[in-house]
Motif scaffolding. Structure first.
Motif, PDB file in Angstrom:
ATOM      1  N   LEU A  72     -13.694  -3.639 -13.828  1.00 36.44           N
ATOM      2  CA  LEU A  72     -13.377  -3.853 -12.410  1.00 36.44           C
ATOM      3  C   LEU A  72     -11.872  -3.911 -12.185  1.00 36.44           C
ATOM      4  N   PHE A  73     -11.162  -4.665 -13.036  1.00 34.43           N
ATOM      5  CA  PHE A  73      -9.707  -4.767 -12.894  1.00 34.43           C
ATOM      6  C   PHE A  73      -9.042  -3.410 -13.125  1.00 34.43           C
ATOM      7  N   ASP A  74      -9.489  -2.694 -14.178  1.00 34.52           N
ATOM      8  CA  ASP A  74      -8.900  -1.381 -14.473  1.00 34.52           C
ATOM      9  C   ASP A  74      -9.157  -0.403 -13.336  1.00 34.52           C
ATOM     10  N   THR A  75     -10.368  -0.448 -12.774  1.00 32.46           N
ATOM     11  CA  THR A  75     -10.697   0.455 -11.673  1.00 32.46           C
ATOM     12  C   THR A  75      -9.803   0.194 -10.472  1.00 32.46           C
ATOM     13  N   ASP A  76      -9.628  -1.069 -10.131  1.00 34.39           N
ATOM     14  CA  ASP A  76      -8.774  -1.418  -8.997  1.00 34.39           C
ATOM     15  C   ASP A  76      -7.334  -0.957  -9.231  1.00 34.39           C
ATOM     16  N   GLU A  85      -8.175  12.192  -2.532  1.00 28.56           N
ATOM     17  CA  GLU A  85      -9.588  11.814  -2.614  1.00 28.56           C
ATOM     18  C   GLU A  85     -10.238  12.342  -3.888  1.00 28.56           C
ATOM     19  N   THR A  86      -9.865  13.553  -4.309  1.00 24.17           N
ATOM     20  CA  THR A  86     -10.444  14.110  -5.540  1.00 24.17           C
ATOM     21  C   THR A  86     -10.055  13.280  -6.747  1.00 24.17           C
ATOM     22  N   GLU A  87      -8.787  12.864  -6.822  1.00 21.87           N
ATOM     23  CA  GLU A  87      -8.330  12.040  -7.937  1.00 21.87           C
ATOM     24  C   GLU A  87      -9.017  10.674  -7.922  1.00 21.87           C
ATOM     25  N   ILE A  88      -9.190  10.108  -6.732  1.00 24.59           N
ATOM     26  CA  ILE A  88      -9.868   8.811  -6.619  1.00 24.59           C
ATOM     27  C   ILE A  88     -11.306   8.913  -7.111  1.00 24.59           C
ATOM     28  N   LEU A  89     -11.995   9.996  -6.723  1.00 21.66           N
ATOM     29  CA  LEU A  89     -13.379  10.192  -7.170  1.00 21.66           C
ATOM     30  C   LEU A  89     -13.436  10.360  -8.684  1.00 21.66           C
ATOM     31  N   GLY A  90     -12.466  11.087  -9.265  1.00 22.71           N
ATOM     32  CA  GLY A  90     -12.434  11.272 -10.708  1.00 22.71           C
ATOM     33  C   GLY A  90     -12.267   9.957 -11.455  1.00 22.71           C
ATOM     34  N   ILE A 197     -18.079   1.282  -6.477  1.00 21.91           N
ATOM     35  CA  ILE A 197     -18.237   2.272  -5.413  1.00 21.91           C
ATOM     36  C   ILE A 197     -17.553   1.794  -4.126  1.00 21.91           C
ATOM     37  N   ASN A 198     -17.662   0.505  -3.827  1.00 23.43           N
ATOM     38  CA  ASN A 198     -16.968  -0.021  -2.642  1.00 23.43           C
ATOM     39  C   ASN A 198     -15.460   0.078  -2.797  1.00 23.43           C
ATOM     40  N   GLY A 199     -14.959  -0.168  -4.006  1.00 23.79           N
ATOM     41  CA  GLY A 199     -13.526   0.012  -4.245  1.00 23.79           C
ATOM     42  C   GLY A 199     -13.106   1.455  -4.064  1.00 23.79           C
ATOM     43  N   LEU A 202     -12.953   2.147  -0.320  1.00 28.50           N
ATOM     44  CA  LEU A 202     -11.749   1.551   0.275  1.00 28.50           C
ATOM     45  C   LEU A 202     -10.512   2.372  -0.059  1.00 28.50           C
ATOM     46  N   ALA A 203     -10.427   2.843  -1.316  1.00 29.44           N
ATOM     47  CA  ALA A 203      -9.279   3.660  -1.705  1.00 29.44           C
ATOM     48  C   ALA A 203      -9.257   4.975  -0.939  1.00 29.44           C
ATOM     49  N   MET A 204     -10.432   5.588  -0.759  1.00 20.57           N
ATOM     50  CA  MET A 204     -10.485   6.840   0.007  1.00 20.57           C
ATOM     51  C   MET A 204     -10.125   6.608   1.467  1.00 20.57           C
ATOM     52  N   GLU A 205     -10.558   5.477   2.012  1.00 26.38           N
ATOM     53  CA  GLU A 205     -10.204   5.157   3.399  1.00 26.38           C
ATOM     54  C   GLU A 205      -8.693   4.978   3.533  1.00 26.38           C
ATOM     55  N   ASN A 206      -8.090   4.276   2.564  1.00 24.09           N
ATOM     56  CA  ASN A 206      -6.636   4.091   2.593  1.00 24.09           C
ATOM     57  C   ASN A 206      -5.903   5.416   2.455  1.00 24.09           C
ATOM     58  N   ALA A 207      -6.425   6.298   1.579  1.00 21.43           N
ATOM     59  CA  ALA A 207      -5.786   7.604   1.407  1.00 21.43           C
ATOM     60  C   ALA A 207      -5.876   8.429   2.687  1.00 21.43           C
ATOM     61  N   GLN A 208      -7.047   8.377   3.330  1.00 15.11           N
ATOM     62  CA  GLN A 208      -7.199   9.117   4.582  1.00 15.11           C
ATOM     63  C   GLN A 208      -6.306   8.540   5.676  1.00 15.11           C
ATOM     64  N   ASN A 209      -6.201   7.210   5.742  1.00 14.82           N
ATOM     65  CA  ASN A 209      -5.316   6.589   6.730  1.00 14.82           C
ATOM     66  C   ASN A 209      -3.865   6.961   6.472  1.00 14.82           C
TER      67      ASN A 209
END
Length: 453
Positions: A72-76, A85-90, A197-199, A202-209
């Motif tokens: 969890l910590f590493d993912t965050d 978004e592609t990098e975040i999904l990877g 998945i929620n993290g 959130l990361a994709m939402e931040n990237a889109q914003n």
């Protein structure tokens, strides 16, 4: 485990009774208290064994808990570093492979539609069984209905994967598929899965914003540029246009009353004003094309001395009263868009002509330095004040200097020059010409000449 500990306890008591009590090699004993001793030893051994088994189980659970918490910590941490978004999904799928030790399928939303699935494999074999048309239909249903589907759900339970939407609020950014042919997920694994998945969402939402914010900033900058251009045009083009109109009206109404010298002076004024307007409009067109991203380079190999001479020839009439010299090394071949580089040299020489007194010397030189062609425009005028130098390449900065013909400069010529040179991969700098004057220096990459023998 518990079975081994209890079995070991019974075996130890029987072996002790058989080998270490009198008479040896039998289960008979002389002492009356031995059975009580054996019972106490058995109870102690069973308790010790079961406690050891519990400690071992707790140690295993603690190790799993620490491993999942670390994921969890590493993912965050990894998600915060990624921007696309592609990098975040990877990153998300890689972490899920570590967590669940199984392949992961992923779908990302692009332009309002779910893209083709991609398999992230943690094993050597790369199976496409999870990317069949049926599986992709289940993933598309998950995206459209914002509900989980697949194995262990009421929707498409015959699927091979459990599909979960990557969503934040009402926005869905993708779909994650977890194969469930192996052991099922326990409740804690499932909660960790949802957290990852929620993290990701959130990361994709931040990237889109961040992308939207950047687009809005570009739009605001372009609107500000248009407003500045409109303001500059409305105020500063009025003077030469009024001059041209007034001189033309004078010629139309009083041409026969004017002597030859006066008429010639009026013609000259009209020509000078129109030339100044042409130069300003050309710079404005280049600036707007640069900011809109429509300025495309047409790179060719050009001899630097020919480009410099062409630029000097454009200002032949305007340079009357100044001494303009050219000193270029022979056979300097550079990679450039010739038309744009001519515009750069014309702007630099034109600045020197406007801000120096009559009789000043202006020298345009070119030489090789390493892998670059270095072009300099040098004058021996009054120079530029130190407090103006940090702002000299800013858009619409005209400084405190007065142009020789009393017109107000737009402050876009040097900005345009810097942008064009940087598009070519070069740099434009300003230095002092000791004892007085300025040196504008810019570089262009040399061409690589291949000789075919």
């Amino acid at each position: 485990g518990y079975f081994c500990s209890i079995a070991g306890s019974f075996l130890s008591v029987f072996l002790f009774c058989f080998f270490l009590t009198e008479p040896r090699m039998s289960f008979q004993t002389y002492a009356v208290g031995y059975p009580v001793t054996f019972l106490i030893m058995l109870i102690s051994s069973v308790l010790t064994g079961t406690l050891a088994a519990k400690l071992k189980t707790h140690a295993k659970l603690s190790a799993q808990l620490a491993f999942r918490t670390q994921i969890l910590f590493d993912t965050d941490r990894l998600l915060q570093r990624e921007k696309g978004e592609t990098e975040i999904l990877g990153v998300t799928c890689t972490q899920l492979i570590r967590l669940l030790n199984r392949n992961i399928t992923a779908y990302i939303v692009k332009n309002g539609t779910l893209s083709e699935g991609k398999l992230f494999s943690g094993e050597k074999e790369n199976s496409d069984d999870f990317l069949t048309q049926e599986e992709q239909d289940v993933a598309r249903w998950t995206y459209e209905n914002r509900q989980r589907a697949g194995v262990s759900t009421h929707h498409f339970p015959q699927a091979k994967c459990l599909y979960l939407a990557i969503r934040s609020g009402n926005n869905v950014y993708g779909v994650i598929g977890i194969p469930m042919q192996k052991e099922t997920l326990d409740s804690y694994e499932y909660s960790i899965l949802l957290s990852v998945i929620n993290g990701c969402a959130l990361a994709m939402e931040n990237a889109q914003n961040a992308m939207e914010k950047e687009k809005n900033a570009i739009l605001a900058k372009n609107e500000q540029l248009r407003a500045d251009l409109l303001r500059a045009i409305s105020h500063d083009l009025r003077t030469p246009l009024c001059s041209i109109s007034g001189n033309a009206d004078m010629l139309l109404g009083n041409s026969e009353r004017l002597d030859e010298a006066t008429r010639h002076q009026i013609y000259t004024d009209i020509y000078d004003d129109s030339e100044w307007l042409i130069g300003v409009v050309e710079n404005l067109l280049y600036v707007t094309r640069l900011n809109d991203g429509r300025l495309k380079l047409e790179l060719t190999d050009q001899l630097v001395d020919e480009v410099v001479n062409e630029a000097v020839s454009h200002l032949k009439k305007k340079s009357v009263g100044h001494k303009v010299t050219v000193r270029c090394d022979d056979l300097i071949l550079a990679r450039m868009d010739a038309q744009l580089i001519v515009q750069v040299i014309v702007n630099l020489i034109d600045n020197a002509l406007k801000y120096t007194e009559q009789g000043s010397e202006i020298c345009v030189s070119a030489e090789k330095q390493g892998g670059d062609a270095v072009i300099r425009v040098t004058d021996n005028g009054n120079g530029i004040a130190d407090d103006m130098k940090p702002h000299i390449f800013e858009m619409f900065y005209s400084g405190k200097n007065t142009v020789a013909d009393s017109r107000r400069s737009f402050g876009i010529g040097l900005t345009l020059c810097k942008s064009i040179v940087e598009l070519h991969g070069g740099t434009l700098t300003l230095t002092d010409n000791v004892p007085h004057g300025c040196i504008f220096t810019f570089t262009l990459p040399l061409s690589e000449v291949t000789l075919n023998e």
